[in-house]
Write a protein that holds these residues in place. Structure first.
Motif, short mmCIF file in Angstrom:
data_model
loop_
_atom_site.label_atom_id
_atom_site.label_comp_id
_atom_site.label_asym_id
_atom_site.label_seq_id
_atom_site.Cartn_x
_atom_site.Cartn_y
_atom_site.Cartn_z
N PRO A 129 0.81 -1.23 0.00
CA PRO A 129 0.00 0.00 0.00
C PRO A 129 0.84 1.27 0.00
O PRO A 129 0.44 2.28 -0.60
CB PRO A 129 -0.81 -0.11 1.30
N ASN A 132 1.79 1.67 -3.47
CA ASN A 132 0.72 1.38 -4.41
C ASN A 132 1.20 0.40 -5.49
O ASN A 132 0.90 0.54 -6.67
CB ASN A 132 0.19 2.66 -5.05
N ASN A 223 -10.27 1.44 4.50
CA ASN A 223 -8.89 1.77 4.11
C ASN A 223 -8.13 2.27 5.33
O ASN A 223 -8.41 3.37 5.82
CB ASN A 223 -8.91 2.83 3.00
N ASP A 229 -2.80 8.78 -0.67
CA ASP A 229 -2.39 8.99 -2.07
C ASP A 229 -2.58 10.43 -2.54
O ASP A 229 -2.67 10.67 -3.74
CB ASP A 229 -3.12 8.02 -3.00
N ARG A 251 0.41 8.39 -9.57
CA ARG A 251 0.35 7.01 -10.07
C ARG A 251 0.99 6.95 -11.45
O ARG A 251 0.76 7.85 -12.29
CB ARG A 251 -1.09 6.52 -10.15
N SER A 294 -10.05 4.82 -5.93
CA SER A 294 -8.77 4.70 -5.24
C SER A 294 -8.97 3.91 -3.96
O SER A 294 -9.90 4.16 -3.20
CB SER A 294 -8.21 6.08 -4.91
N LEU A 296 -6.76 4.06 -1.61
CA LEU A 296 -5.93 4.73 -0.61
C LEU A 296 -6.39 6.15 -0.34
O LEU A 296 -5.63 6.98 0.17
CB LEU A 296 -4.47 4.74 -1.08
N HIS A 364 2.32 1.86 -10.04
CA HIS A 364 2.99 2.18 -8.78
C HIS A 364 2.84 3.68 -8.51
O HIS A 364 2.35 4.44 -9.34
CB HIS A 364 4.49 1.86 -8.87
#
Length: 381
Positions: A129, A132, A223, A229, A251, A294, A296, A364
């Motif tokens: 996490p 990612n 989460n 993020d 991302r 998402s 996150l 990632h």
């Protein structure tokens, strides 16, 4: 019960003390184990055989397997999974020799590793996490099937795994053993993509979905990394200089051909949802689609903001280099007019049923990829 709580007799006092100690140990044991000297917690790991400076490896808090992997996964049908999985939630899609499974991020976020097999191939589905990073590995090495767990440690903010056979430590991001008997060994990566569950469901109606029946009580769907993020935030336990070419938590989709790496930032997909490109001589097509949630962002994944999904393929088919475009909201090739889905499958037109070969790569955070591969090119720069 009230009499036991208020009694001043010594037997009652001992009972109360025992209960308090037990409850206190339950809450404190992970912290205690995390602070043990590494040689005591890992007596079977050969720390003399290391590819990295051990000071680079930091405790993330939990002890060995404090984040427990899923070792005997159970699966739901699409119909069963649709009762508890939001259509837009992200899942990891893995397809091998006609057998396809989905691994919801809402489960992986609590376990980080699933040891499984598809079409007779033993594999580990891994998710860090903090980076990612979702990467799937063939867990066979020299004919031996390895089972992976979590060390509770991080390097460059990335998950450090271990195999239970030799207790060597492995860097999830690279798939390489970095400490122990297996140091220097590389795992083979297997193609995988992160997509919205509804896209997976529509493409593979007969597939299986990892069940919440993991043998663990976890708040699946929630989460524990709320707000992690945010694009300009700083990563956790990351002490290297951050590459200035991209925001750290942007991302990115990487495409790797040999030693050549190219990143496709998700921010470009707003204006270029379909990209025709070339990486180290390989003609590449990048497909993206908005609307995936998402995992996150919000405290509940189903209530989180939307981000794109992105996949990449070798765009050579039958000796021809295909060219793709977005036409009326659909991915279409310019040569035949066939419509294609995110999984690189022709779904309507002359090339219906044909399959593009996945390009090596995955999704990632930018900081993590560039920490391990600083020489990478970035699309649009």
């Amino acid at each position: 019960m009230t009499r036991l709580l208020l009694s001043r007799s010594w037997p009652a006092r001992f009972v109360r003390i025992a209960v308090l100690v037990s409850v206190g140990w339950w809450f404190a044991k992970d912290l205690v184990y995390a602070q043990l000297p590494v040689s005591l917690e890992w007596p079977n790991t050969d720390f003399e055989n290391s590819l990295v400076d051990l000071s680079e490896i930091q405790s993330g808090g939990p002890p060995k397997d404090g984040i427990p992997p899923v070792d005997n996964p159970e699966f739901d049908s699409i119909g069963e999974a649709s009762k508890w999985l939001n259509p837009r939630e992200p899942v990891v899609a893995v397809s091998i020799d006609g057998e396809t499974k989905a691994y919801p991020i809402q489960i992986l976020i609590w376990h980080e590793i699933v040891n499984d097999s598809i079409a007779g191939i033993p594999l580990s589905v891994t998710f860090c996490p903090l980076c990612n990073a979702t990467i799937v590995f063939d867990r066979r090495v020299d004919g031996v099937i390895l089972d992976f767990g979590t060390t509770g440690r991080l390097r460059k903010s990335d998950l450090v795994m271990y195999d239970r056979q030799t207790e060597s430590w492995w860097q999830q991001f690279t798939g390489q053993a970095i400490v122990g008997k297996m140091a220097g060994t590389l795992l083979d990566r297997l193609p995988a993509s992160i997509v919205a569950y509804e896209d997976f469901r529509d493409a593979y109606p007969d597939a299986q979905v990892l069940s919440r029946r993991t043998g663990r009580q976890r708040a699946y769907g929630n989460n524990p990394y709320r707000g992690y993020d945010s694009v300009d935030d700083q990563p956790f336990l990351f002490f290297d200089p951050v590459d200035k070419r991209l925001p750290p938590m942007e991302r990115v989709l990487d495409v790797s051909v040999g030693d050549a790496h190219k990143l496709y930032p998700f921010s470009v997909f707003k204006t270029a949802p379909v990209i025709n490109d070339e990486v180290a001589g390989m003609p590449v097509a990048v497909f993206s689609r908005p609307g995936t949630l998402s995992a996150l962002d919000g405290s509940v994944i189903a209530d989180s903001r939307e981000v794109p999904s992105a996949t990449a393929y070798d765009r050579r088919l039958d000796g021809k280099i295909m060219r793709f475009e977005l036409r009326d909201g659909h991915i279409v090739d310019s040569q035949s007019g066939t419509r294609w889905n995110l999984f690189g499958t022709g779904i309507d037109g002359p090339l219906s049923g044909r399959q593009l070969r996945p390009a090596p790569g995955s999704v990632h955070f930018a900081f993590a990829w560039l920490a391990f591969h600083p020489e990478s090119q970035i699309y649009g720069q």
